[in-house]
Design an enzyme around this catalytic site. Structure first.
Site, PDB file in Angstrom:
ATOM      1  N   GLY A 129       0.786  -1.231   0.000  1.00 33.06           N
ATOM      2  CA  GLY A 129       0.000   0.000   0.000  1.00 33.06           C
ATOM      3  C   GLY A 129       0.817   1.280   0.000  1.00 33.06           C
ATOM      4  N   PRO A 183       5.099  -4.794  -1.026  1.00 35.81           N
ATOM      5  CG  PRO A 183       7.289  -4.143  -1.436  1.00 35.81           C
ATOM      6  CD  PRO A 183       6.486  -5.159  -0.696  1.00 35.81           C
ATOM      7  NE  ARG A 229      -0.801   2.357  -5.404  1.00 32.74           N
ATOM      8  CZ  ARG A 229      -1.948   2.241  -6.070  1.00 32.74           C
ATOM      9  NH1 ARG A 229      -2.099   2.901  -7.198  1.00 32.74           N
ATOM     10  NH2 ARG A 229      -2.928   1.492  -5.605  1.00 32.74           N
ATOM     11  NE  ARG A 236      -4.229   2.941 -10.498  1.00 32.96           N
ATOM     12  CZ  ARG A 236      -4.170   4.118  -9.910  1.00 32.96           C
ATOM     13  NH1 ARG A 236      -3.807   5.187 -10.607  1.00 32.96           N
ATOM     14  NH2 ARG A 236      -4.456   4.248  -8.636  1.00 32.96           N
ATOM     15  CE1 TYR A 248      -9.971   1.003  -8.284  1.00 33.74           C
ATOM     16  CE2 TYR A 248      -8.108   1.505  -9.699  1.00 33.74           C
ATOM     17  CZ  TYR A 248      -8.869   0.593  -8.997  1.00 33.74           C
ATOM     18  OH  TYR A 248      -8.502  -0.716  -9.010  1.00 33.74           O
ATOM     19  CB  CYS A 307     -18.010   2.551 -27.941  1.00 31.38           C
ATOM     20  SG  CYS A 307     -17.284   2.508 -29.564  1.00 31.38           S
ATOM     21  CD  GLU A 308     -17.920   1.485 -21.429  1.00 29.77           C
ATOM     22  OE1 GLU A 308     -18.330   2.142 -20.460  1.00 29.77           O
ATOM     23  OE2 GLU A 308     -17.887   0.252 -21.480  1.00 29.77           O
ATOM     24  CE1 TYR A 353      -2.382  -3.432  -8.110  1.00 26.80           C
ATOM     25  CE2 TYR A 353      -1.252  -1.435  -7.434  1.00 26.80           C
ATOM     26  CZ  TYR A 353      -1.630  -2.733  -7.187  1.00 26.80           C
ATOM     27  OH  TYR A 353      -1.254  -3.336  -6.020  1.00 26.80           O
TER      28      TYR A 353
HETATM   29  N1  LLP Z   1      -0.869  -7.060  -0.425  1.00 28.32           N
HETATM   30  C1  LLP Z   1      -2.180  -7.299  -0.592  1.00 28.32           C
HETATM   31  C2  LLP Z   1      -2.818  -8.338   0.237  1.00 28.32           C
HETATM   32  C3  LLP Z   1      -2.909  -6.566  -1.541  1.00 28.32           C
HETATM   33  O1  LLP Z   1      -4.211  -6.823  -1.688  1.00 28.32           O
HETATM   34  C4  LLP Z   1      -2.257  -5.587  -2.310  1.00 28.32           C
HETATM   35  C5  LLP Z   1      -2.996  -4.808  -3.314  1.00 28.32           C
HETATM   36  C6  LLP Z   1      -0.887  -5.373  -2.118  1.00 28.32           C
HETATM   37  C7  LLP Z   1      -0.225  -6.134  -1.160  1.00 28.32           C
HETATM   38  C8  LLP Z   1      -0.082  -4.406  -2.916  1.00 28.32           C
HETATM   39  O2  LLP Z   1      -0.472  -3.087  -2.741  1.00 28.32           O
HETATM   40  P1  LLP Z   1       0.465  -1.915  -3.303  1.00 28.32           P
HETATM   41  O3  LLP Z   1       1.749  -1.939  -2.528  1.00 28.32           O
HETATM   42  O4  LLP Z   1       0.698  -2.159  -4.749  1.00 28.32           O
HETATM   43  O5  LLP Z   1      -0.307  -0.662  -3.092  1.00 28.32           O
HETATM   44  N2  LLP Z   1      -5.977  -1.580  -8.779  1.00 28.32           N
HETATM   45  C9  LLP Z   1      -5.817  -0.620  -7.709  1.00 28.32           C
HETATM   46  C10 LLP Z   1      -4.995  -1.162  -6.561  1.00 28.32           C
HETATM   47  C11 LLP Z   1      -5.543  -2.431  -5.970  1.00 28.32           C
HETATM   48  C12 LLP Z   1      -4.647  -2.985  -4.896  1.00 28.32           C
HETATM   49  C13 LLP Z   1      -5.054  -4.365  -4.529  1.00 28.32           C
HETATM   50  N3  LLP Z   1      -4.241  -4.961  -3.515  1.00 28.32           N
HETATM   51  C14 LLP Z   1      -5.221   0.660  -8.283  1.00 28.32           C
HETATM   52  O6  LLP Z   1      -5.002   0.722  -9.477  1.00 28.32           O
HETATM   53  O7  LLP Z   1      -5.006   1.609  -7.543  1.00 28.32           O
END
Ligand code: LLP
Length: 427
Positions: free
Chosen positions: A239, A274, A276, A312, A316, A355-356, A384
């Site tokens: 996250g 990690p 993102r 995205r 979102y 087409c949206e 993502y």
């Molecule tokens: N661990 C778990 C259990 C997760 O569900 C996720 C992401 C991560 C780690 C990795 O999170 P990160 O470090 O990448 O933030 N599609 C959305 C994001 C969905 C995240 C889902 N889970 C977007 O484009 O913002």
């Protein structure tokens, strides 16, 4: 932030001129910077070095095999969420013992296969799943290592669709129920339940949300140890942010500065997941302008990239900074910001061919004048982006290129019309 910079008025990735690159490989095109990946990975590893964690790269953020191999070579472990991602990790040469498998709905086939290949940890999200995992492992004569995913009921102050640590979401088990889960499953044949998993959402730019969730997790671990259970590890999830705007995300040191002191002295193996923060700034999407048009008061720039390459913004309302690769009048952006308004720019929406009406990449931005044929860069698209690409409107998915210095390597070829119909040619 990253290695996408304007040199003499033209955007470069490391030493590669992106006008040349798009000419050679076509558009839409994902471009990744190897050095940016290494920089972000390195910063995180350094920031958390004191607790010697496993950094489990979250494959869902970017699953390209060449990138997974690169991360594996840096010492990365992996976080997966499906049988397909297990396959990707293995194909990238991952040690199965260093794969952690999360997800609220692991199928029997996925569990059997993960047991078969020796996945290191199952992050288990419910009593029913724990029961199923234990039975399957026992039947196979194996012992599954399990972490209980706990829902700490913490607000990560991010988009509601990517909030996972609030009680009302489908993820994990309430803190109050967790002790009972240990009571029920402790000593169960086929199961070694000795860890806690937390993941509160994504992106989480508010460091205090981690402090709150980890504090709750540690309190639970103390209680469980008090009850006589052995707890070996704590997975604090992913996250961590990326810079969609300049300096938007806390640096790795800021997360670690708040988190590491909490973890000292607890005798726990620490895991992070990690995605993102490593990949977000390491990738961009290049698009070419097909047409421009006015409609009422609005000016549209219609490009060949769309919601099928990068969903995205549509899904979102996410902000991605966009700017021409070779801006008219040498108008280079001094920083990436949602409110940037330079002299000589005009207000436009950047939209794709799908087409949206939700098919937009950027809305109400002041951009330098753009004409048919001009290239546009969508920044911070490395996480993502391609993984969420679809073939909607029967659009073949784009190619991906990895840059290393002045070298460009295709790491996924552009799909063809044959790829679109291949799986349906059954007779
Ligand atoms: N661990 C778990 C259990 C997760 O569900 C996720 C992401 C991560 C780690 C990795 O999170 P990160 O470090 O990448 O933030 N599609 C959305 C994001 C969905 C995240 C889902 N889970 C977007 O484009 O913002």
């Amino acid at each position: 932030m990253d290695h996408f910079e304007y040199r003499n008025g033209i955007l470069h990735c490391e030493s590669v001129d992106l006008v040349d690159l798009a000419g050679r490989h076509g558009t839409p095109l994902y471009v990744y910077s190897r050095q940016t990946i290494l920089d972000h990975y390195g910063r995180l590893a350094t920031a958390f070095a004191e607790v010697d964690p496993w950094l489990c790269f979250s494959i869902k953020s970017c699953g390209n095999l060449s990138i997974l191999k690169l991360l594996r070579q840096q010492g990365c472990a992996f976080d997966v969420v499906s049988g397909g991602e297990v396959r990707r990790a293995l194909e990238a040469g991952a040690d199965p013992a260093r794969i952690v498998f999360a997800g609220v709905g692991k199928s029997d086939e996925e569990i059997n296969h993960a047991l078969d290949v020796g996945v290191g940890y199952f992050n288990v999200e419910s009593e029913a799943e724990m029961d199923n995992l234990a039975s399957r492992a026992a039947a196979a004569g194996k012992t599954a290592s399990a972490a209980l995913r706990v829902n700490p009921d913490v607000d990560p102050k991010t988009h509601v669709y990517t909030t996972t640590g609030k009680r009302e979401t489908k993820f994990g088990v309430d803190v109050e129920r967790a002790r009972n889960v240990f009571k029920t499953f402790h000593g169960r044949k086929g199961l070694n339940l000795d860890a806690i998993h937390l993941h509160i959402g994504s992106p989480v730019n508010d460091v205090s949300a981690y402090v709150e969730s980890i504090t709750k997790g540690l309190r639970l671990i103390d209680d469980l140890r008090g009850d006589g259970y052995t707890i070996r590890s704590l997975n604090i999830g992913g996250g961590y942010g990326a810079d969609y705007e300049t300096d938007q995300a806390p640096p790795a040191m800021q997360y670690a500065g708040a988190i590491v002191p909490l973890l000292r002295g607890h005798d726990l193996k620490i895991l992070l997941e990690p995605g993102r923060t490593i990949m977000g700034n390491a990738g961009v999407l290049l698009c070419r302008t097909l047409y421009t048009k006015a409609s009422g008061d609005k000016q549209f720039v219609i490009v060949d990239g769309s919601m099928t390459e990068l969903i995205r913004p549509c899904l979102y309302g996410a902000f991605h900074f966009v700017w021409p690769v070779a801006p008219a009048g040498g108008l280079v952006p001094p920083q990436r910001s949602a409110t940037l308004r330079l002299d000589g720019t005009r207000l436009v929406d950047v939209v794709g061919p799908v087409c949206e009406s939700s098919d937009f990449l950027a809305r109400e931005r002041y951009l330098p004048p753009m004409e048919r044929g001009d290239l546009l860069c969508v920044f911070t698209a490395g996480a993502y982006g391609m993984v969420m690409a679809s073939q909607y409107n029967s659009r073949p998915r784009p190619a991906e290129v990895l840059i290393e210095g002045s070298a460009a390597r295709v790491i996924r070829r552009r799909e063809t019309y044959d790829d679109l119909v291949e799986a349906e040619r059954l007779d």
